[in-house]
Design an enzyme around this catalytic site. Structure first.
Site, PDB file in Angstrom:
ATOM      1  N   HIS A   1       0.834  -1.139  -0.386  1.00 16.48           N
ATOM      2  CA  HIS A   1       0.167  -0.043   0.256  1.00 16.48           C
ATOM      3  C   HIS A   1       0.951   1.273   0.006  1.00 16.48           C
ATOM      4  O   HIS A   1       2.258   0.993   0.439  1.00 16.48           O
ATOM      5  CB  HIS A   1      -0.641   0.378   1.252  1.00 16.48           C
ATOM      6  CG  HIS A   1      -2.172  -1.044   1.374  1.00 16.48           C
ATOM      7  ND1 HIS A   1      -2.223  -1.893   1.090  1.00 16.48           N
ATOM      8  CD2 HIS A   1      -3.270  -0.725   0.265  1.00 16.48           C
ATOM      9  CE1 HIS A   1      -3.598  -2.739   1.196  1.00 16.48           C
ATOM     10  NE2 HIS A   1      -3.604  -1.548   0.982  1.00 16.48           N
TER      11      HIS A   1
ATOM     12  N   LYS B   1      -0.264   4.764   4.183  1.00 16.65           N
ATOM     13  CA  LYS B   1      -1.481   3.838   5.049  1.00 16.65           C
ATOM     14  C   LYS B   1      -1.081   3.396   6.986  1.00 16.65           C
ATOM     15  O   LYS B   1       0.137   3.001   6.107  1.00 16.65           O
ATOM     16  CB  LYS B   1      -1.455   2.837   4.352  1.00 16.65           C
ATOM     17  CG  LYS B   1      -2.752   1.503   4.745  1.00 16.65           C
ATOM     18  CD  LYS B   1      -2.887   0.780   3.824  1.00 16.65           C
ATOM     19  CE  LYS B   1      -3.835  -0.572   4.777  1.00 16.65           C
ATOM     20  NZ  LYS B   1      -5.276   0.610   5.264  1.00 16.65           N
TER      21      LYS B   1
END
Length: 257
Positions: free
Chosen positions: A143, A147
Site C-alpha cells: 500500500h 497507510k
C-alpha cells in the site's frame, strides 16, 4: 434516492465516493463529517458527527479507527445503517461493532471491491485442496506510504478466509526476523509493504513441492472501492439490524462495472 452521510468526507476515499455518487441518479450525499474540512464539498460538512442534524438513510464510513466509537454511538441513537470501511479496529471496538449491529444494520468490510470479495470465495476452495496437500501459504500486501495500519484489513480478511477453510489450524506470523528456525507447516505468513502511492496490491501464494500458485489482486484506482461502497450503501438502506458483508451485496444485487 438513497441519502448518504459521508463519514471521512474530506479524505481520499471520501472525495472518490463523492465523485461516484455524483454520477449515480439513485444516490445523494446529503452531509459529510470530517474534522479537517477543506471547504471543497458540495454538501455541508460537520467537524463532529454529533452535530450532524441532516436526515439520511445510511452512513458510509472511510475515516479512522479513532472516530469509529463516536460513529457507532450516533448511528445507534439515530438508527441509521452504517457501511463501515475503517480498518485497524481494536478487539474492544470490534465488540462495540457487534453490539451496535443489534440496534442498527452494520455492513463491515475491509475491502469494498468486487474482485477481492470474489477472490475470498476462490481462496476458500483453493485452501481445501492445497493446505491438506502440504502447501505453505503466504500473503504479501502493498500500500501507499501514508497507510497507517499494517498488515491491511484486506490481508487479514484474506487470511481469515483461508484459516476458516483450514478449520482454523493456521497461525498468523507477521515477522520472522526474531525466528531462526525452519518454517512451521501451520504458519500463515503475512507481510506488508508501504511505499509511494500504491493504492493496494494483495498476493496470496500457495507454495508446494515444485509448484507455486499465486492469486493476485491489484487496485489501479481507489474508484473500485468507492463503487463498492455506494452499492453497499444502497443495499443496506432500510435493512433490519444485524451484521452484513459484501457477500450479501453481491448475492443480492451484484455490483455495477
Amino acid at each position: 434516492m438513497t441519502r448518504i452521510i459521508m463519514h471521512g468526507a474530506c479524505g481520499r476515499m471520501g472525495k472518490v465516493i463523492a465523485e461516484v455518487v455524483s454520477e449515480d441518479k439513485d444516490a445523494e450525499i446529503v452531509a459529510g463529517v470530517d474534522v479537517y474540512n477543506d471547504n471543497k464539498c458540495e454538501f455541508p460538512v460537520f467537524a463532529d458527527i454529533k452535530d450532524c442534524d441532516v436526515e439520511a438513510d445510511v452512513i458510509i464510513d472511510f475515516s479512522t479507527a479513532s472516530a469509529v466509537d463516536g460513529l457507532l454511538e450516533y448511528a445507534t441513537e439515530k438508527n441509521i445503517p452504517v457501511v463501515l470501511c475503517s480498518t485497524g479496529l481494536s478487539a474492544e471496538q470490534l465488540d462495540n461493532v457487534r453490539e451496535a449491529s443489534t440496534k442498527t444494520a452494520i455492513l463491515k468490510s475491509a475491502n469494498m471491491s468486487l474482485g477481492i470479495n470474489t477472490i475470498i470465495n476462490l481462496l476458500k476452495s483453493a485452501t481445501k485442496v492445497f493446505v491438506p496437500a502440504g502447501f505453505d501459504v503466504e500473503i504479501v500486501e502493498q500500500h501507499h506510504h501514508n497507510k497507517l495500519d499494517a498488515p491491511s484489513g484486506t490481508a487479514i480478511a484474506l487470511a481469515d478466509a483461508i484459516n476458516e477453510a483450514a478449520d482454523n489450524q493456521l497461525e498468523y506470523v507477521y515477522n520472522r526476523s526474531d525466528r531462526r528456525q525452519a518454517r512451521d507447516k501451520k504458519e500463515l505468513g503475512i507481510s506488508a509493504v508501504r511505499a509511494g502511492s500504491i493504492p493496494g496490491t494483495h498476493d496470496v501464494i500457495f507454495a508446494g513441492q515444485d509448484e507455486v500458485i499465486e492469486i493476485r489482486h491489484i487496485a489501479y484506482s481507489r474508484r473500485i472501492f468507492g463503487v463498492g461502497a455506494v452499492s453497499a450503501a444502497k443495499f443496506l438502506a432500510g435493512k433490519k439490524p444485524g451484521m452484513y458483508d459484501m457477500q450479501d451485496v453481491i448475492q443480492s444485487t451484484g455490483l455495477p462495472e
